[in-house]
Design an enzyme around this catalytic site. Sequence first.
Site, PDB file in Angstrom:
ATOM      1  N   ASP A 169      85.410  -1.394  67.782  1.00  8.61           N
ATOM      2  CA  ASP A 169      86.469  -1.724  66.821  1.00  8.61           C
ATOM      3  C   ASP A 169      87.437  -0.548  66.619  1.00  8.61           C
ATOM      4  OD1 ASP A 169      85.371  -4.292  66.485  1.00  8.61           O
ATOM      5  OD2 ASP A 169      84.005  -3.564  64.945  1.00  8.61           O
ATOM      6  N   HIS A 204      89.717  -7.798  65.285  1.00 13.13           N
ATOM      7  CA  HIS A 204      88.709  -7.429  64.279  1.00 13.13           C
ATOM      8  C   HIS A 204      89.270  -7.775  62.902  1.00 13.13           C
ATOM      9  CE1 HIS A 204      85.297  -5.332  62.560  1.00 13.13           C
ATOM     10  NE2 HIS A 204      86.147  -4.750  61.719  1.00 13.13           N
ATOM     11  N   SER A 253      87.102 -19.759  67.187  1.00 15.00           N
ATOM     12  CA  SER A 253      88.353 -20.244  66.570  1.00 15.00           C
ATOM     13  C   SER A 253      89.554 -19.418  67.047  1.00 15.00           C
ATOM     14  CB  SER A 253      88.255 -20.252  65.037  1.00 15.00           C
ATOM     15  OG  SER A 253      88.272 -18.952  64.526  1.00 15.00           O
TER      16      SER A 253
HETATM   17  C1  GAR Z   1      86.536 -13.254  64.021  1.00 21.24           C
HETATM   18  O1  GAR Z   1      86.720 -13.121  62.635  1.00 21.24           O
HETATM   19  C2  GAR Z   1      86.759 -11.936  64.720  1.00 21.24           C
HETATM   20  O2  GAR Z   1      87.784 -11.167  64.126  1.00 21.24           O
HETATM   21  C3  GAR Z   1      85.419 -11.274  64.541  1.00 21.24           C
HETATM   22  O3  GAR Z   1      84.492 -12.297  64.778  1.00 21.24           O
HETATM   23  C4  GAR Z   1      85.060 -13.526  64.358  1.00 21.24           C
HETATM   24  C5  GAR Z   1      84.927 -14.523  65.480  1.00 21.24           C
HETATM   25  O4  GAR Z   1      85.361 -15.790  65.070  1.00 21.24           O
HETATM   26  N1  GAR Z   1      85.250 -10.168  65.422  1.00 21.24           N
HETATM   27  C6  GAR Z   1      84.613  -9.027  65.103  1.00 21.24           C
HETATM   28  O5  GAR Z   1      84.078  -8.860  64.033  1.00 21.24           O
HETATM   29  C7  GAR Z   1      84.636  -7.959  66.165  1.00 21.24           C
HETATM   30  N2  GAR Z   1      84.034  -6.756  65.677  1.00 21.24           N
HETATM   31  P1  GAR Z   1      85.790 -16.870  66.112  1.00 21.24           P
HETATM   32  O6  GAR Z   1      84.610 -17.016  67.076  1.00 21.24           O
HETATM   33  O7  GAR Z   1      85.979 -18.110  65.290  1.00 21.24           O
HETATM   34  O8  GAR Z   1      87.035 -16.411  66.794  1.00 21.24           O
END
Ligand code: GAR
Length: 216
Positions: free
Chosen positions: A146, A110, A13
């Site tokens: 992170d 993050h 997303s």
């Molecule tokens: C997001 O919330 C991002 O911030 C997190 O994974 C999700 C991915 O969602 N990332 C982490 O936790 C990195 N440590 P998405 O695939 O819908 O962008």
Amino acid sequence: MRRVAILISGRGSNMTALIDAAAADSFPAEIALVISNRPDAPGLATAKAAGVATLVIESKPFGPDRAGFETVLQAALDEHHIELICLGGFMRLFTAEFVRRWYGRMLNIHPSLLPSFPGLDPHGQALRAGVKISGATVHFVIPETDAGPIVMQGAVPVADDDTPDTLAARVLAIEHKIYPQALRLLATDGVRIEGDVCRTSAGGAPCDDLISPTLI
Ligand code: GAR
């Protein structure tokens, strides 16, 4: 126009938010490539539908051989003349060597106000800590997970009855706002890394106080 690769492992997303923002003529970066380390990442179809080139470089067959995976990854980035990388839920750690090579040119997002709650389950961590405000952070990638110079953060209130899922949804909306703006800053050379800190050419928010819980 800076050529950007987005690396994903799942839903994508944030990738979609970046692709949508970059579709505007005035945006200073082009999403030239989306790479997934998982063939089943739902974000791949979204990227294809948006007309963005996609590539699957499976990390699983490499097992613990991170450098081997990164050799293939780097070759793809070279082939597509990629200048900047955005990690969007990319769930694979890099070697220090790869991170050093891309230092200052690779962003991650993050879902917490770093340096609080890095790693897994940031929303569970936030709820267990009882914080009243959480948010999201876009930062330059360094070998530590992170962590790294912070480019931009967005904050949201935490409600007493939040679950990790309800908090994640509120934070995700902020993620989608700040990631394109942080990329815009980087692509227009609006950021300067000074030691562990990133300075930006953007001003601070016009004193929009966020107080949680609400004052009565
Ligand atoms: C997001 O919330 C991002 O911030 C997190 O994974 C999700 C991915 O969602 N990332 C982490 O936790 C990195 N440590 P998405 O695939 O819908 O962008």
